[in-house]
Design an enzyme around this catalytic site. Structure first.
Site, short mmCIF file in Angstrom:
data_model
loop_
_atom_site.label_atom_id
_atom_site.label_comp_id
_atom_site.label_asym_id
_atom_site.label_seq_id
_atom_site.Cartn_x
_atom_site.Cartn_y
_atom_site.Cartn_z
CG ASP A 42 42.82 70.43 83.12
OD1 ASP A 42 42.84 70.60 84.41
OD2 ASP A 42 43.08 69.41 82.71
CG ASP A 56 43.93 69.53 88.42
OD1 ASP A 56 43.56 70.21 87.58
OD2 ASP A 56 44.50 68.43 87.78
CD GLU A 113 46.12 70.49 84.18
OE1 GLU A 113 45.78 70.53 85.23
OE2 GLU A 113 45.89 70.00 83.10
CG HIS A 127 45.45 65.92 79.11
ND1 HIS A 127 44.21 66.78 78.88
CD2 HIS A 127 45.60 66.18 80.49
CE1 HIS A 127 43.88 67.45 80.00
NE2 HIS A 127 44.83 67.20 80.85
CD GLU A 133 47.70 67.58 84.02
OE1 GLU A 133 47.37 67.75 84.94
OE2 GLU A 133 46.78 67.36 83.23
CG HIS A 162 42.27 63.13 80.35
ND1 HIS A 162 42.35 62.00 81.39
CD2 HIS A 162 42.86 64.23 80.75
CE1 HIS A 162 42.56 62.92 82.52
NE2 HIS A 162 42.98 64.38 82.10
#
Ligand code: MN
Ligand code: MN
Length: 323
Positions: free
Chosen positions: A118, A107, A307, A178, A212, A186
């Site tokens: 992200d 990640d 993700e 998120h 994700e 976040h």
């Protein structure tokens, strides 16, 4: 897979900003640059992950590749193997290596002046685990297709569950996507991977989000529980501290990371090793820093993750984390 998204028509459309947009062209360009750089690095991860590779070597490859493209990591690269679902990054003396026949989630995040991307990729080193990866990617792809301004956030969980059910697999109920803000990995909005019947709000035009799905086998309900500390830190509450080393370290952390998560390896130039460790412990014990726990699947089952980050436009999601 990002290419599949493009093939599905999600990514390759030409997007125009709505007249009421608070996302200006410069910001949009920044998000796209951060996302594309991240995607290029993420695609290389597939060729880097192999048995016996040290975690420290893998994160070095990832983070140096990001920096070489003119972006910064927005959080320490997570290397989460098998039943470890999230939040592990190697420490300074880390000797862990990628095990044979494992499933490896990498990640990774980037940012350009606080505009964050992200994304995660899962590499399966066992044919018995390949399906977890395929299912996670398909669930993500299906979830992205329902995103539009005004769509309820809880539609994502419905779609993810439906796809995974068709594979005879299930999502992890307590790990979510998120919203993303400026220097804020976040944001306030959580995007569960299971259907919940309460109001989670709706996708906002120009909003930036990450979806994700985390996937494991069926059986008892899938969730993660806290395990050992994972080497990822964040400033919880800024305040003055008397200890000279701790104060100096905190000032550097604020200047360098501006509220984003960080790792000890990014601070080795600030203080010599034993003093760095003592100062870090001090800031944790004073409640100024928080160290994330690694999150492990409760039934010790292997986990896959996929993700992407996207911006909600009037035409649908503009995925930033594709090449
Ligand atoms: Mn991520
Ligand atoms: Mn995320």
């Amino acid at each position: 897979m990002p290419r599949e998204l493009a093939g599905n028509g999600i990514a390759k459309r030409v997007y125009t900003l709505a007249p009421e947009a608070n996302m200006d062209e410069i910001k949009l360009e920044g998000y796209m640059k951060a996302g594309r750089a991240l995607a290029r690095t993420r695609e290389k991860v597939k060729s880097w992950v192999r048995p016996n590779l040290k975690y420290t070597e893998l994160v070095r490859l990832v983070e140096e590749d990001l920096v070489s493209q003119g972006v910064k990591p927005s959080f320490p690269t997570n290397v989460d193997v098998n039943d470890v679902a999230a939040h592990y990054t190697p420490g300074l003396d880390d000797h862990l290596v990628i095990p044979e026949a494992s499933i490896v989630k990498v990640d990774l995040g980037s940012h350009l002046d606080g505009l964050i991307a992200d994304s995660a990729i899962t590499v399966s080193l066992s044919t018995e685990l390949d399906e977890l990866v395929t299912a996670a990617e398909e669930a993500l792809s299906a979830a992205l297709k329902v995103v539009a301004p005004g769509v309820r956030i809880n539609e994502v969980g419905r779609v993810v569950e439906k796809v995974l059910d068709s594979y005879g697999l299930q999502p992890i109920s307590n790990l979510t996507g998120h919203s993303i803000g400026y220097y804020e990995l976040h944001g306030d909005v959580s995007i569960p991977n299971v259907y919940v019947d309460w109001d989670l709000g709706r996708f906002q035009l120009d909003g930036v989000y990450a979806i994700e799905p985390f996937v494991t086998f069926q059986g008892r309900p899938a969730r993660v529980v806290d395990s050992v500390p994972g080497g990822i830190y964040i400033v919880k509450k800024n305040r003055r501290i008397k200890d000279e080393d701790a104060a100096r370290l905190l000032a550097e952390i604020n200047a360098r990371f501006k509220g984003l998560p960080f790792a000890e390896r990014w601070l080795t130039d600030v203080l010599p090793r034993p003093r760095l460790e003592a100062a870090l412990r001090k800031l944790i014990s004073e409640g100024i820093l928080y160290e994330y726990a690694t999150l492990v699947e409760v039934g010790s089952r292997p986990v896959a993750q996929a993700e992407h980050t996207f911006i909600v436009t009037k035409d649908g999601p503009l995925v930033t984390t594709i090449v």
